[in-house]
Motif scaffolding. Structure first.
Motif, PDB file in Angstrom:
ATOM      1  N   ALA A   1      39.017  30.408  26.246  1.00  0.00           N
ATOM      2  CA  ALA A   1      40.473  31.075  25.468  1.00  0.00           C
ATOM      3  C   ALA A   1      40.986  31.888  26.457  1.00  0.00           C
ATOM      4  N   TYR A   2      42.287  32.061  26.114  1.00  0.00           N
ATOM      5  CA  TYR A   2      43.271  32.729  26.844  1.00  0.00           C
ATOM      6  C   TYR A   2      43.395  34.211  26.450  1.00  0.00           C
ATOM      7  N   LEU A   3      43.081  35.196  27.157  1.00  0.00           N
ATOM      8  CA  LEU A   3      42.927  36.696  26.592  1.00  0.00           C
ATOM      9  C   LEU A   3      44.331  37.075  26.732  1.00  0.00           C
ATOM     10  N   GLU A   4      44.878  36.965  25.701  1.00  0.00           N
ATOM     11  CA  GLU A   4      46.449  37.728  25.564  1.00  0.00           C
ATOM     12  C   GLU A   4      46.172  38.905  25.859  1.00  0.00           C
ATOM     13  N   GLY A   5      47.357  39.461  27.036  1.00  0.00           N
ATOM     14  CA  GLY A   5      47.589  40.660  27.170  1.00  0.00           C
ATOM     15  C   GLY A   5      46.700  41.329  28.452  1.00  0.00           C
ATOM     16  N   ALA A   6      45.745  40.420  28.646  1.00  0.00           N
ATOM     17  CA  ALA A   6      44.519  40.943  29.793  1.00  0.00           C
ATOM     18  C   ALA A   6      45.273  41.024  31.327  1.00  0.00           C
ATOM     19  N   ARG A   7      44.779  41.660  31.987  1.00  0.00           N
ATOM     20  CA  ARG A   7      45.369  41.787  33.338  1.00  0.00           C
ATOM     21  C   ARG A   7      44.263  42.057  34.341  1.00  0.00           C
ATOM     22  N   PRO A   8      44.179  41.451  35.372  1.00  0.00           N
ATOM     23  CA  PRO A   8      43.190  41.439  36.358  1.00  0.00           C
ATOM     24  C   PRO A   8      42.991  42.874  36.891  1.00  0.00           C
ATOM     25  N   LEU A   9      41.632  43.244  36.998  1.00  0.00           N
ATOM     26  CA  LEU A   9      41.313  44.615  37.491  1.00  0.00           C
ATOM     27  C   LEU A   9      42.057  45.061  38.622  1.00  0.00           C
ATOM     28  N   THR A  10      42.066  44.121  39.463  1.00  0.00           N
ATOM     29  CA  THR A  10      42.808  44.334  40.736  1.00  0.00           C
ATOM     30  C   THR A  10      44.226  44.638  40.742  1.00  0.00           C
ATOM     31  N   ASP A  11      45.163  44.084  39.759  1.00  0.00           N
ATOM     32  CA  ASP A  11      46.405  44.590  39.666  1.00  0.00           C
ATOM     33  C   ASP A  11      46.395  46.007  39.101  1.00  0.00           C
ATOM     34  N   LEU A  12      45.630  46.262  37.954  1.00  0.00           N
ATOM     35  CA  LEU A  12      45.532  47.589  37.465  1.00  0.00           C
ATOM     36  C   LEU A  12      45.057  48.690  38.524  1.00  0.00           C
ATOM     37  N   TRP A  13      44.212  48.308  39.385  1.00  0.00           N
ATOM     38  CA  TRP A  13      43.988  49.373  40.302  1.00  0.00           C
ATOM     39  C   TRP A  13      44.938  49.541  41.328  1.00  0.00           C
ATOM     40  N   ALA A  14      45.456  48.513  41.766  1.00  0.00           N
ATOM     41  CA  ALA A  14      46.765  48.450  42.898  1.00  0.00           C
ATOM     42  C   ALA A  14      47.830  49.198  42.489  1.00  0.00           C
ATOM     43  N   GLU A  15      48.085  49.088  41.123  1.00  0.00           N
ATOM     44  CA  GLU A  15      49.230  49.857  40.688  1.00  0.00           C
ATOM     45  C   GLU A  15      49.307  51.290  40.778  1.00  0.00           C
ATOM     46  N   GLY A  16      48.187  51.692  41.305  1.00  0.00           N
ATOM     47  CA  GLY A  16      48.191  53.275  41.526  1.00  0.00           C
ATOM     48  C   GLY A  16      48.077  54.251  40.287  1.00  0.00           C
ATOM     49  N   CYS A  17      47.456  53.551  39.330  1.00  0.00           N
ATOM     50  CA  CYS A  17      47.480  54.357  37.959  1.00  0.00           C
ATOM     51  C   CYS A  17      46.767  55.943  38.358  1.00  0.00           C
ATOM     52  N   ASP A  18      46.828  56.770  37.143  1.00  0.00           N
ATOM     53  CA  ASP A  18      46.618  58.178  37.704  1.00  0.00           C
ATOM     54  C   ASP A  18      44.933  58.156  37.943  1.00  0.00           C
ATOM     55  N   PRO A  19      44.509  59.077  38.602  1.00  0.00           N
ATOM     56  CA  PRO A  19      43.008  58.946  38.864  1.00  0.00           C
ATOM     57  C   PRO A  19      41.966  58.956  37.389  1.00  0.00           C
ATOM     58  N   ASP A  20      42.584  59.688  36.518  1.00  0.00           N
ATOM     59  CA  ASP A  20      41.833  59.571  35.391  1.00  0.00           C
ATOM     60  C   ASP A  20      41.434  58.312  34.743  1.00  0.00           C
ATOM     61  N   HIS A  21      42.537  57.524  34.794  1.00  0.00           N
ATOM     62  CA  HIS A  21      42.667  56.128  34.344  1.00  0.00           C
ATOM     63  C   HIS A  21      41.803  55.060  35.350  1.00  0.00           C
ATOM     64  N   ARG A  22      41.905  55.247  36.666  1.00  0.00           N
ATOM     65  CA  ARG A  22      41.017  54.784  37.504  1.00  0.00           C
ATOM     66  C   ARG A  22      39.555  55.010  37.123  1.00  0.00           C
ATOM     67  N   LEU A  23      39.323  56.226  36.822  1.00  0.00           N
ATOM     68  CA  LEU A  23      37.778  56.742  36.644  1.00  0.00           C
ATOM     69  C   LEU A  23      37.423  56.043  35.436  1.00  0.00           C
ATOM     70  N   ARG A  24      38.276  55.975  34.399  1.00  0.00           N
ATOM     71  CA  ARG A  24      37.724  55.284  33.190  1.00  0.00           C
ATOM     72  C   ARG A  24      37.497  53.610  33.316  1.00  0.00           C
ATOM     73  N   LEU A  25      38.309  52.929  34.386  1.00  0.00           N
ATOM     74  CA  LEU A  25      38.069  51.697  34.592  1.00  0.00           C
ATOM     75  C   LEU A  25      36.922  51.413  35.199  1.00  0.00           C
ATOM     76  N   LEU A  26      36.550  52.475  36.372  1.00  0.00           N
ATOM     77  CA  LEU A  26      35.408  52.212  37.219  1.00  0.00           C
ATOM     78  C   LEU A  26      34.057  52.445  36.400  1.00  0.00           C
ATOM     79  N   LYS A  27      34.229  53.344  35.373  1.00  0.00           N
ATOM     80  CA  LYS A  27      33.116  53.774  34.599  1.00  0.00           C
ATOM     81  C   LYS A  27      32.754  52.639  33.482  1.00  0.00           C
ATOM     82  N   ALA A  28      33.828  52.088  33.141  1.00  0.00           N
ATOM     83  CA  ALA A  28      33.506  50.606  31.994  1.00  0.00           C
ATOM     84  C   ALA A  28      32.979  49.735  33.184  1.00  0.00           C
ATOM     85  N   LEU A  29      33.487  49.362  34.440  1.00  0.00           N
ATOM     86  CA  LEU A  29      32.949  48.252  35.118  1.00  0.00           C
ATOM     87  C   LEU A  29      31.481  48.357  35.340  1.00  0.00           C
TER      88      LEU A  29
END
Length: 168
Positions: A99-127
């Motif tokens: 199944a195609y995950l509509e709206g999904a983005r690779p974790l690498t892309d989100l991380w590389a975008e340089g999102c704010d540190p709080d968002h990165r921390l949330r991603l890392l905790k979820a992972l």
């Protein structure tokens, strides 16, 4: 298979043992000479299609990929639904559809975008929670890198079944 690095999209494939045509629209990722991942349509549904290009090895890759995806699914780990595993008609190309995950983005892309540190921390905790859940169910990801995870909303999905090992 001869395309190696470049594929001209869109194109269609017939699947062995199935009457419906797979229409491949967009190339998402390619590992030259080995596999390519596309988005497409199959039976009126948007799919992610992984094509295994090595004729003598695709069956082994399909077995590992399907076993890993099924193990993730049984354990309740977020992973795309497995829809088809087989081969293309008149070809030595293996095909795996999820199944195609509509709206999904690779974790690498989100991380590389340089999102704010709080968002990165949330991603890392979820992972880390996802990996801990996998380990709790006796599963390990042997190719652990951000490219093997997609973020869809607030949920991280494991998308590489071939690197999943059952038991340690």
């Amino acid at each position: 298979r001869a395309a190696r690095r470049t594929f001209r999209t869109p194109f269609s494939l017939e699947l062995e043992g199935h009457g419906d045509t797979l229409d491949l629209k967009t190339l998402l990722r390619v590992v030259p000479g080995r596999r390519a991942v596309f988005s497409g349509l199959w039976m009126g549904r948007k799919v992610a299609a992984k094509l295994f290009l090595r004729p003598l090895r695709f069956r082994r890759h399909l077995r590992r990929e399907t076993a890993g995806l099924r193990a993730l699914h049984r354990a309740g780990i977020p992973t795309p639904e497995l829809l088809f595993a087989g081969k293309a008609k008149r070809s030595s190309c293996g095909v795996l559809l999820t199944a195609y995950l509509e709206g999904a983005r690779p974790l690498t892309d989100l991380w590389a975008e340089g999102c704010d540190p709080d968002h990165r921390l949330r991603l890392l905790k979820a992972l880390v929670r996802l990996i801990a859940q996998m380990h709790h169910h006796g599963l390990s990801q042997r190719d652990l890198h951000p490219g093997n995870f997609l973020v869809c909303g607030d949920q991280i999905h494991s998308v590489d079944g071939s690197a999943i090992r059952i038991g340690f």
